[in-house]
Design an enzyme around this catalytic site. Sequence first.
Site, short mmCIF file in Angstrom:
data_model
loop_
_atom_site.label_atom_id
_atom_site.label_comp_id
_atom_site.label_asym_id
_atom_site.label_seq_id
_atom_site.Cartn_x
_atom_site.Cartn_y
_atom_site.Cartn_z
N ARG A 1 1.10 11.21 -7.71
CA ARG A 1 1.31 9.87 -8.28
C ARG A 1 0.06 9.32 -8.96
O ARG A 1 0.12 8.37 -9.71
CB ARG A 1 1.85 8.89 -7.22
CG ARG A 1 0.91 8.62 -6.08
CD ARG A 1 1.58 7.80 -5.01
NE ARG A 1 1.83 6.43 -5.42
CZ ARG A 1 0.88 5.51 -5.58
NH1 ARG A 1 -0.40 5.82 -5.37
NH2 ARG A 1 1.19 4.28 -5.94
N ASP B 1 -3.13 -0.36 -5.69
CA ASP B 1 -2.61 0.13 -4.41
C ASP B 1 -3.50 -0.26 -3.24
O ASP B 1 -4.72 -0.35 -3.38
CB ASP B 1 -2.59 1.68 -4.40
CG ASP B 1 -1.49 2.22 -5.25
OD1 ASP B 1 -0.55 1.47 -5.54
OD2 ASP B 1 -1.59 3.39 -5.61
#
Length: 262
Positions: free
Chosen positions: A159, A174
């Site tokens: 990712r 994140d």
Amino acid sequence: MRIDVLTLFPQMFEAPFSFGIFKRAINHKLVSINLHNIRDYTHDKHHTVDDYPYGGGPGMVLKPKPIFEAVESIKSDICAKEEVTALPIILLTPQGRLFSQQIAQELAKYSHLILICGHYEGVDERVREHLVTDEISIGDYVLTGGELPAMVVIDAVVRLLPGVLGSETSPLDDSHVNGLLEYPQYTRPAVYRGWSVPEALLSGNHAQIAKWRREQTILRTLKRRPELLDKTNLCQEERQLVERLTSSPNRSQLSLDKESIE
Ligand code: ADE
């Protein structure tokens, strides 16, 4: 990126990589995942991959030969196709270094990875000593094999590859990327069952939103993972905020059910 996985159970990897972001990444050739059954690298008629441990004891140990031969065959395939400068060969094992976002970022820089999933009581020590370049654990608990850990590592790494997530910027926010936990997120409706979205987010004022998010990041990290704050560079104002929140009259704010900053 090309990822080669050595496993006794290649079928375990089918579902996780057949959906959503992963499927798209594979279809767009941003990553290729090649699964190799260690059993295919045996030469006896029973396709023996394991044997009793020398010195006795419970369980079976994975034999070195099929693993060495599988890795050597993958390496020569890779090298025949392109020039590779560094090729990490990673054993998934509870004895490895503890996996983290930082390690995911480190691995995402390579063009190839080889992952070896251990099983049974372990892997012959000569694999560790003379073949692998890295050992990774996904946590201080013991699973039945390295397959789930390999999936975790692959997911966290893939990712991060350019183009895999819709927006190039989204991995930057994140949790753990800046060493802290991510701020809370809301979507419509603005009021659900009487619970309102925080006003700062509805203000349309970018500076106010950024300030609120930064404060929430700090508050949430302080409540849930205070040890992470010790390793993070905070500006003076942010340090003062932490000091204010941790000073005795404000300590009650740190209970998990209350997330507001006064
Ligand atoms: N194999 C079994 N348990 C494991 C763990 N926690 N991390 C990596 N590989 C493993």
